[in-house]
Write a protein that holds these residues in place. Sequence first.
Motif, short mmCIF file in Angstrom:
data_model
loop_
_atom_site.label_atom_id
_atom_site.label_comp_id
_atom_site.label_asym_id
_atom_site.label_seq_id
_atom_site.Cartn_x
_atom_site.Cartn_y
_atom_site.Cartn_z
N GLY A 114 0.82 -1.20 0.00
CA GLY A 114 0.00 0.00 0.00
C GLY A 114 0.85 1.25 0.00
O GLY A 114 2.08 1.20 0.03
N ARG A 115 0.19 2.40 -0.05
CA ARG A 115 0.89 3.69 -0.07
C ARG A 115 0.96 4.27 1.34
O ARG A 115 0.12 3.99 2.18
N ILE A 116 1.98 5.08 1.55
CA ILE A 116 2.06 5.85 2.79
C ILE A 116 0.88 6.83 2.79
O ILE A 116 0.61 7.49 1.78
N LYS A 117 0.20 6.94 3.90
CA LYS A 117 -0.94 7.84 4.00
C LYS A 117 -0.51 9.27 3.69
O LYS A 117 0.45 9.78 4.27
N GLU A 149 0.30 18.37 -7.55
CA GLU A 149 0.34 17.94 -6.16
C GLU A 149 1.23 16.72 -5.98
O GLU A 149 1.96 16.59 -5.00
N GLN A 150 1.16 15.79 -6.95
CA GLN A 150 2.00 14.59 -6.87
C GLN A 150 3.47 14.94 -7.05
O GLN A 150 4.33 14.39 -6.34
N LEU A 151 3.79 15.87 -7.94
CA LEU A 151 5.18 16.30 -8.09
C LEU A 151 5.68 16.95 -6.80
O LEU A 151 6.85 16.77 -6.43
N SER A 152 4.82 17.67 -6.13
CA SER A 152 5.20 18.27 -4.85
C SER A 152 5.52 17.19 -3.81
O SER A 152 6.45 17.34 -3.01
N GLN A 153 4.73 16.11 -3.83
CA GLN A 153 4.99 14.99 -2.93
C GLN A 153 6.30 14.30 -3.29
O GLN A 153 7.06 13.89 -2.40
N LEU A 283 11.61 2.72 -4.45
CA LEU A 283 10.24 3.09 -4.83
C LEU A 283 9.68 3.88 -3.65
O LEU A 283 9.22 3.30 -2.66
N LEU A 284 9.77 5.19 -3.76
CA LEU A 284 9.37 6.06 -2.65
C LEU A 284 7.86 6.29 -2.65
O LEU A 284 7.27 6.56 -3.69
N GLY A 285 7.27 6.18 -1.48
CA GLY A 285 5.84 6.43 -1.34
C GLY A 285 5.04 5.20 -0.96
O GLY A 285 3.91 5.31 -0.52
N VAL A 286 5.62 4.00 -1.14
CA VAL A 286 4.94 2.79 -0.69
C VAL A 286 5.28 2.56 0.77
O VAL A 286 6.31 3.03 1.26
N GLN A 320 10.41 8.68 8.43
CA GLN A 320 10.79 10.07 8.15
C GLN A 320 9.81 10.72 7.18
O GLN A 320 9.43 11.88 7.34
N ILE A 321 9.42 9.97 6.15
CA ILE A 321 8.47 10.51 5.16
C ILE A 321 7.12 10.78 5.84
O ILE A 321 6.52 11.84 5.63
N ARG A 322 6.67 9.85 6.67
CA ARG A 322 5.39 10.04 7.38
C ARG A 322 5.44 11.31 8.25
O ARG A 322 4.49 12.09 8.27
N GLU A 323 6.55 11.48 8.95
CA GLU A 323 6.66 12.62 9.86
C GLU A 323 6.66 13.95 9.13
O GLU A 323 6.13 14.95 9.63
N ASP A 324 7.27 13.99 7.94
CA ASP A 324 7.43 15.25 7.23
C ASP A 324 6.26 15.61 6.33
O ASP A 324 6.21 16.71 5.77
N LEU A 325 5.31 14.70 6.16
CA LEU A 325 4.14 15.00 5.35
C LEU A 325 3.30 16.08 6.02
O LEU A 325 3.16 16.09 7.25
N PRO A 326 2.72 16.99 5.23
CA PRO A 326 1.85 18.01 5.83
C PRO A 326 0.69 17.36 6.58
O PRO A 326 0.07 16.42 6.09
N LYS A 327 0.45 17.82 7.78
CA LYS A 327 -0.63 17.26 8.60
C LYS A 327 -1.97 17.89 8.24
O LYS A 327 -2.04 19.03 7.85
#
Length: 327
Positions: A114-117, A149-153, A283-286, A320-327
């Motif tokens: 699955g993908r990271i939320k 938005e995806q490019l920003s991610q 593969l970043l994002g999974v 680290q990716i989860r923590e840095d995602l906009p809340k």
Amino acid sequence: MRIAVDAMGGDHAPEEIIRGTLIAAEANPNVQLILVGQEERIRPLLSDSKLKNISVYGASEVIEMDEHPANAVRKKKDSSIVVATKLVKQGDADAVVSAGSTGAQMAAALLGLGRIKGIERPAIATVLPTPEGGKLLLDVGANMDATPEQLSQFALMGNIYAQKILEISNPRVGLLNVGSEEGKGNELTQKTYPLLKASPLNFMGNVEGRDVPYGRADVVICDGFAGNILLKTLEGLAGVLFEQIKERITSNLVRKLGALAVKPGLKEIAQMMDYAEYGGAPLLGVNGISIICHGSSKAKAIMNAIRVARECVQVGLIEQIREDLPK
């Protein structure tokens, strides 16, 4: 730490995959390496090894390069890449490494992990050699089309990877475009630019294709269509240049004598340009560590891909990716 290695994926499987795994196992005795695939083909190649940190996990099927990725993953539940990814999902492995079908690995990761939320689409990130060291390019093939938005991610994930794995503090993030001015580009790049500009990233603006090999940006963002074309163009150009150099400097006796003097320097350049030095592309994002290797990977590339997987686990890349995602 446990890393699952798809022993059946790639042009030189399973021999070169196992060779690379053996080298990695010897260099990292505290890492448990799990070779996943057809046991009757794997075990004979391990008969001379006395290493205790290699095990075999059976998987009877193999997904071939010409099979439709998503269909193959759904039908071949006991294929090596599906089983290896399942080990990560179950917590029996911390990462998976494969040189098999990129599409199949992506499908297995999306369906299995699955993908990271907060991440809409995963991206394949590859390290490019430059005179300034390794720089990151993403996406290089996971998404032929993407939204701003995806490019920003992608930029966010690439920034984290550059910091944690490439050890670049405050990476310069650039948007691949046809010109350096802010108003340049197609609809996608024009809409992405203000998003990156407003982000907390160290956004340096647009970068042109000719800037990439010079390492003028630490992280270059683009959709998978443009990224894959750029990557393969650079690979092809490097191959042609080295062929021409070799041919020209050995065309007569005088040049052959001169070639002896420049041979060490050429070897250093060749090593710097060798994809095998960088191992694999994450593969970043999974929601798990999945490292994609070049289909023609040999032992050296597999060894380095395992190193990349180990480093991603050690730094807690997913967390680290989860923590840095906009809340």
